[in-house]
Enzyme design. Sequence first.
Site, PDB file in Angstrom:
ATOM      1  N   ASP A  98     -13.401 -87.776  85.949  1.00  0.00           N
ATOM      2  CA  ASP A  98     -12.307 -88.925  85.811  1.00  0.00           C
ATOM      3  C   ASP A  98     -10.928 -88.328  86.947  1.00  0.00           C
ATOM      4  O   ASP A  98     -10.993 -87.345  87.414  1.00  0.00           O
ATOM      5  CB  ASP A  98     -11.749 -88.869  84.458  1.00  0.00           C
ATOM      6  CG  ASP A  98     -12.586 -89.431  83.596  1.00  0.00           C
ATOM      7  OD1 ASP A  98     -13.450 -90.216  84.068  1.00  0.00           O
ATOM      8  OD2 ASP A  98     -12.217 -89.626  82.488  1.00  0.00           O
ATOM      9  N   LYS A 102     -10.952 -93.728  86.683  1.00  0.00           N
ATOM     10  CA  LYS A 102     -10.389 -94.815  86.009  1.00  0.00           C
ATOM     11  C   LYS A 102      -8.749 -94.827  86.329  1.00  0.00           C
ATOM     12  O   LYS A 102      -8.346 -93.887  85.693  1.00  0.00           O
ATOM     13  CB  LYS A 102     -10.953 -94.942  84.800  1.00  0.00           C
ATOM     14  CG  LYS A 102     -12.273 -95.521  84.539  1.00  0.00           C
ATOM     15  CD  LYS A 102     -12.396 -96.028  83.094  1.00  0.00           C
ATOM     16  CE  LYS A 102     -12.908 -94.794  82.134  1.00  0.00           C
ATOM     17  NZ  LYS A 102     -13.006 -95.140  80.774  1.00  0.00           N
ATOM     18  N   MET A 119      -0.168 -93.795  77.925  1.00  0.00           N
ATOM     19  CA  MET A 119      -0.197 -95.065  78.849  1.00  0.00           C
ATOM     20  C   MET A 119       0.755 -96.167  78.349  1.00  0.00           C
ATOM     21  O   MET A 119       0.399 -97.214  78.127  1.00  0.00           O
ATOM     22  CB  MET A 119      -1.841 -95.496  78.449  1.00  0.00           C
ATOM     23  CG  MET A 119      -2.826 -94.804  78.529  1.00  0.00           C
ATOM     24  SD  MET A 119      -4.522 -95.158  78.045  1.00  0.00           S
ATOM     25  CE  MET A 119      -4.460 -94.491  76.108  1.00  0.00           C
TER      26      MET A 119
HETATM   27  N1  SAH Z   1      -7.490 -87.752  77.113  1.00  0.00           N
HETATM   28  C1  SAH Z   1      -6.287 -87.463  77.699  1.00  0.00           C
HETATM   29  C2  SAH Z   1      -5.596 -89.019  77.949  1.00  0.00           C
HETATM   30  C3  SAH Z   1      -6.145 -90.089  78.423  1.00  0.00           C
HETATM   31  S1  SAH Z   1      -5.330 -91.593  78.436  1.00  0.00           S
HETATM   32  C4  SAH Z   1      -5.624 -86.489  77.207  1.00  0.00           C
HETATM   33  O1  SAH Z   1      -6.036 -85.900  76.224  1.00  0.00           O
HETATM   34  O2  SAH Z   1      -4.425 -86.081  77.858  1.00  0.00           O
HETATM   35  C5  SAH Z   1      -4.500 -91.645  79.880  1.00  0.00           C
HETATM   36  C6  SAH Z   1      -2.984 -91.436  79.704  1.00  0.00           C
HETATM   37  O3  SAH Z   1      -2.667 -89.943  79.349  1.00  0.00           O
HETATM   38  C7  SAH Z   1      -2.221 -91.504  80.880  1.00  0.00           C
HETATM   39  O4  SAH Z   1      -2.043 -92.842  81.109  1.00  0.00           O
HETATM   40  C8  SAH Z   1      -0.907 -90.964  80.652  1.00  0.00           C
HETATM   41  O5  SAH Z   1      -0.101 -91.440  79.582  1.00  0.00           O
HETATM   42  C9  SAH Z   1      -1.499 -89.565  80.010  1.00  0.00           C
HETATM   43  N2  SAH Z   1      -1.634 -88.544  80.741  1.00  0.00           N
HETATM   44  C10 SAH Z   1      -2.774 -87.916  81.138  1.00  0.00           C
HETATM   45  N3  SAH Z   1      -2.631 -86.864  81.960  1.00  0.00           N
HETATM   46  C11 SAH Z   1      -1.203 -86.908  82.290  1.00  0.00           C
HETATM   47  C12 SAH Z   1      -0.405 -85.834  82.799  1.00  0.00           C
HETATM   48  N4  SAH Z   1      -0.776 -84.888  83.581  1.00  0.00           N
HETATM   49  N5  SAH Z   1       1.029 -86.106  82.785  1.00  0.00           N
HETATM   50  C13 SAH Z   1       1.521 -87.152  82.139  1.00  0.00           C
HETATM   51  N6  SAH Z   1       0.488 -88.116  81.449  1.00  0.00           N
HETATM   52  C14 SAH Z   1      -0.493 -88.087  81.352  1.00  0.00           C
END
Ligand code: SAH
Length: 520
Positions: free
Chosen positions: A43, A65, A181
């Site tokens: 991803d 995505k 998000m």
């Molecule tokens: N499965 C992922 C989340 C996916 S949803 C997890 O467990 O982290 C995607 C959202 O995750 C993004 O829009 C943001 O809000 C957050 N996100 C993921 N990686 C991030 C990062 N390195 N820094 C800040 N927000 C992050």
Amino acid sequence: MEEKPKMKKSGKVYLVGAGPGDPGLITVRGKNLLERAEVVVYDYLASKKLLKHAPASAELIYVGKKGGVKHTHTQEEINQMLVDHALAGKTVVRLKGGDPFIFGRGGEEVEKLHEAGAPFEVVPGVTSATAAATYAGIPITHRDYTASVAFVTGHEDPTKENSNIDWSKLSTGAGTLVIYMGIKNLPIIVENLIKYGRDPKTPVAVVRWASTPEQRSVVGTLETITQVVVEAGVKPPALIIVGEVVKLRDTIDWYEKRPLFNKKIIVTRTREQASDLVAGLEEFGANCLEYSTIHIKPVESCEVLDGELERLEEYHWILFTSLNGVKYFFERLYSKGMDARDLKGPDLAVVGKSTADLLLRYGLNADLIPSTFTGEGLAESLLDQGVEGRNILIPRALQAREILPETLRGAGAQVTVAPVYENCPAEGDKENLREELENGGVEMITFTSSSTVRNFLAMIDMENQEELQKILAGVKIAAIGPITAKTITDNGLQVDIQPEEFTIPAMIQSIVGYYNGDGK
Ligand code: SAH
């Protein structure tokens, strides 16, 4: 022996949490699976740096995505892809940012695999909420502040009628709220939280690209955060952390306070060199961009060395003036069926400490390390011992400075120079390097040899001095030692940082010291 009839290998899909961004935050299990993956489906949010763990033969499929941007693959296509590869007998790693089951649609992917009868396993990951909080200096729970935490999606339009999120319960229902998000909907989220009873003065942090060198965080309150985010231009991916624990950031922030945090450093090096410099600078928070400027290869003909290897016992000294000199000398020695025992006659001298360390890995102690780690320093130390009539062998690069052999010959030594490797300019990455410099934002360039300087200049290929000065304006330059520094100044550039001792650890210390204000 009779060959067994081959059983059809059964495939499997491993949903693996890649962690939040820092490639060091994947689990050991996740890394082990990557190391034996045949197909990796990854991803946008999964760190690309993790892909290096996959075998070179693995098929790497990007299905990124990115919020707001057209998806490269629909979720249905991804599901189908996983099913197809698993049923074709492949070991598939489905690498997902953070934890696969936290807002990652991991649940849906697994349901489809189950439906299709494809075997699967799930490996949890460090979710971005905990990483963002930790790396922004915020303990997500704390005995004095909160006893509960809720992970919420902010992607849903909070004004929609049948929302899955009951803001009236949530706003005061958990001590700490972490909203994924949520940047686009931030104004509505904040409005709802206040409307349903959360104190408008509640502290809020927004953390973008948590746990990566690009991490950026801003802080405000429910009342002010929308404005703060607009003014700072914070874009997704980011997390919103709401709660009293945010106050602790002032004392606990450690990640963003590291001396090289947010500094983009170009590290020029040879493809074959271990990245000790990069690892060291990254420890202090630097964002390193590595560029191979030199490609090192053994010389085509080792005629000279081959002849000398047969009369090693006639030598009084062997001088090693570089790490590669050691490496390629031993390769040749071993290829002749010889080993360290054949070196018991001559004394061994090295140019510096790292070369001595490497020599020791081949089982040999250096008899002489000069106090100044240069060719001149080595010549001086040898002259002190007296070299008249001594036989000296120097295995080294095809093109190298003549100062050492010439000085020794001048003092009456018999010197044989045996080329064992050569430096060639590395191809590739050129466009990207120029682009980085043109875009600005590069803080520093490091050079660890004169060849890295020359090849770097060849790579960026500026028309004239004026253009060169322009593209490097404001970029600091670090040189490992005086010879490298001289090559830099000979090319009309200025050296900002140069360690006293010519080693990688000393260079790292000088760079850190430069920013800590304790001298250059
Ligand atoms: N499965 C992922 C989340 C996916 S949803 C997890 O467990 O982290 C995607 C959202 O995750 C993004 O829009 C943001 O809000 C957050 N996100 C993921 N990686 C991030 C990062 N390195 N820094 C800040 N927000 C992050």
